[in-house]
Design a protein around this motif. Structure first.
Motif, PDB file in Angstrom:
ATOM      1  N   ARG A  72       0.820  -1.109  -0.005  1.00 18.95           N
ATOM      2  CA  ARG A  72       0.056   0.043  -0.060  1.00 18.95           C
ATOM      3  C   ARG A  72       0.966   1.324   0.006  1.00 18.95           C
ATOM      4  NH1 ARG A  72      -5.110  -0.766   3.943  1.00 18.95           N
ATOM      5  NH2 ARG A  72      -6.511  -2.192   2.484  1.00 18.95           N
ATOM      6  N   ILE A  73       1.974   1.176   0.737  1.00 17.71           N
ATOM      7  CA  ILE A  73       2.803   2.302   0.734  1.00 17.71           C
ATOM      8  C   ILE A  73       3.566   2.657  -0.567  1.00 17.71           C
ATOM      9  CG2 ILE A  73       5.027   3.472   1.813  1.00 17.71           C
ATOM     10  CD1 ILE A  73       4.202   2.014   4.552  1.00 17.71           C
ATOM     11  N   TYR A  74       3.989   1.462  -1.177  1.00 18.36           N
ATOM     12  CA  TYR A  74       4.458   1.442  -2.436  1.00 18.36           C
ATOM     13  C   TYR A  74       3.552   2.114  -3.607  1.00 18.36           C
ATOM     14  CZ  TYR A  74       6.830   0.389  -6.851  1.00 18.36           C
ATOM     15  OH  TYR A  74       7.270   0.193  -7.986  1.00 18.36           O
ATOM     16  N   GLY A  75       2.051   1.802  -3.446  1.00 24.79           N
ATOM     17  CA  GLY A  75       1.189   2.287  -4.258  1.00 24.79           C
ATOM     18  C   GLY A  75       0.840   3.778  -3.971  1.00 24.79           C
ATOM     19  N   LEU A  76       1.382   4.391  -2.793  1.00 22.57           N
ATOM     20  CA  LEU A  76       1.112   5.667  -2.680  1.00 22.57           C
ATOM     21  C   LEU A  76       2.277   6.574  -3.119  1.00 22.57           C
ATOM     22  CD1 LEU A  76      -0.081   5.657   1.015  1.00 22.57           C
ATOM     23  CD2 LEU A  76      -1.351   6.138  -0.848  1.00 22.57           C
ATOM     24  N   GLU A  77       3.215   5.966  -3.631  1.00 24.89           N
ATOM     25  CA  GLU A  77       4.709   6.733  -4.158  1.00 24.89           C
ATOM     26  C   GLU A  77       4.132   7.388  -5.431  1.00 24.89           C
ATOM     27  OE1 GLU A  77       7.982   4.039  -4.387  1.00 24.89           O
ATOM     28  OE2 GLU A  77       8.428   3.979  -2.259  1.00 24.89           O
ATOM     29  N   GLN A  78       4.672   8.586  -5.347  1.00 23.22           N
ATOM     30  CA  GLN A  78       4.531   9.292  -6.750  1.00 23.22           C
ATOM     31  C   GLN A  78       5.676   9.210  -7.854  1.00 23.22           C
ATOM     32  OE1 GLN A  78       3.281  13.561  -6.018  1.00 23.22           O
ATOM     33  NE2 GLN A  78       2.022  12.935  -4.605  1.00 23.22           N
ATOM     34  N   ARG A  79       4.940   9.002  -9.082  1.00 26.25           N
ATOM     35  CA  ARG A  79       6.006   8.732  -9.973  1.00 26.25           C
ATOM     36  C   ARG A  79       6.726  10.158 -10.333  1.00 26.25           C
ATOM     37  NH1 ARG A  79       5.539   4.029  -8.973  1.00 26.25           N
ATOM     38  NH2 ARG A  79       3.576   2.945  -9.412  1.00 26.25           N
ATOM     39  N   GLN A  80       8.149  10.065 -10.455  1.00 21.88           N
ATOM     40  CA  GLN A  80       9.131  11.345 -10.625  1.00 21.88           C
ATOM     41  C   GLN A  80       8.982  11.418 -12.221  1.00 21.88           C
ATOM     42  OE1 GLN A  80      12.791  10.297  -9.084  1.00 21.88           O
ATOM     43  NE2 GLN A  80      11.931   9.953  -7.019  1.00 21.88           N
ATOM     44  N   ALA A  81       9.062  12.701 -12.526  1.00 21.51           N
ATOM     45  CA  ALA A  81       9.002  13.110 -13.884  1.00 21.51           C
ATOM     46  C   ALA A  81      10.441  12.610 -14.230  1.00 21.51           C
ATOM     47  CB  ALA A  81       8.851  14.744 -13.948  1.00 21.51           C
ATOM     48  N   ARG A  82      10.545  12.040 -15.517  1.00 23.46           N
ATOM     49  CA  ARG A  82      11.795  11.830 -16.402  1.00 23.46           C
ATOM     50  C   ARG A  82      12.439  13.074 -16.599  1.00 23.46           C
ATOM     51  NH1 ARG A  82      10.346   6.648 -19.731  1.00 23.46           N
ATOM     52  NH2 ARG A  82       9.228   5.272 -18.003  1.00 23.46           N
ATOM     53  N   ALA A  83      14.055  13.276 -16.314  1.00 23.67           N
ATOM     54  CA  ALA A  83      14.726  14.319 -16.883  1.00 23.67           C
ATOM     55  C   ALA A  83      14.727  13.908 -18.444  1.00 23.67           C
ATOM     56  CB  ALA A  83      15.976  14.001 -16.214  1.00 23.67           C
ATOM     57  N   ARG A  84      14.706  15.140 -19.139  1.00 24.33           N
ATOM     58  CA  ARG A  84      15.084  15.425 -20.418  1.00 24.33           C
ATOM     59  C   ARG A  84      16.414  15.555 -20.872  1.00 24.33           C
ATOM     60  NH1 ARG A  84       9.454  16.348 -23.179  1.00 24.33           N
ATOM     61  NH2 ARG A  84       8.140  15.430 -21.770  1.00 24.33           N
TER      62      ARG A  84
END
Length: 84
Positions: A72-84
């Motif tokens: 559940r905690i892993y599911g709460l993690e926000q995805r980080q924007a990929r650096a360009r």
């Protein structure tokens, strides 16, 4: 580990069950004192096996619950924007 102890009422109920078992299954009566001695033997010699199995079962339930919480905690993690 502390010794396994039964309250007086519990001990009396267990002794009565031992007596009923002997009467029904072993075709003979057993007195209260021999039944108490048998209870003491099983408590001291066999009881730890049941106690340890109970602990192992509780530990397995706890481990599964912890895995569920981690998921559940892993599911709460926000995805980080990929650096360009």
């Amino acid at each position: 580990m502390r010794p396994i102890r039964f309250e007086k009422d519990e001990r009396q109920a267990i002794v009565a069950r031992i007596q009923r078992y002997f009467e029904a299954e072993l075709d003979g009566p057993i007195g209260a004192m021999p039944a108490e001695a048998l209870l003491a033997f099983f408590t001291e010699e066999i009881g730890p096996f049941y106690y340890n199995q109970g602990l192992a079962d509780a530990q397995a339930v706890f481990a599964k619950s912890l895995d569920d919480i981690n998921d559940r905690i892993y599911g709460l993690e926000q995805r980080q924007a990929r650096a360009r």
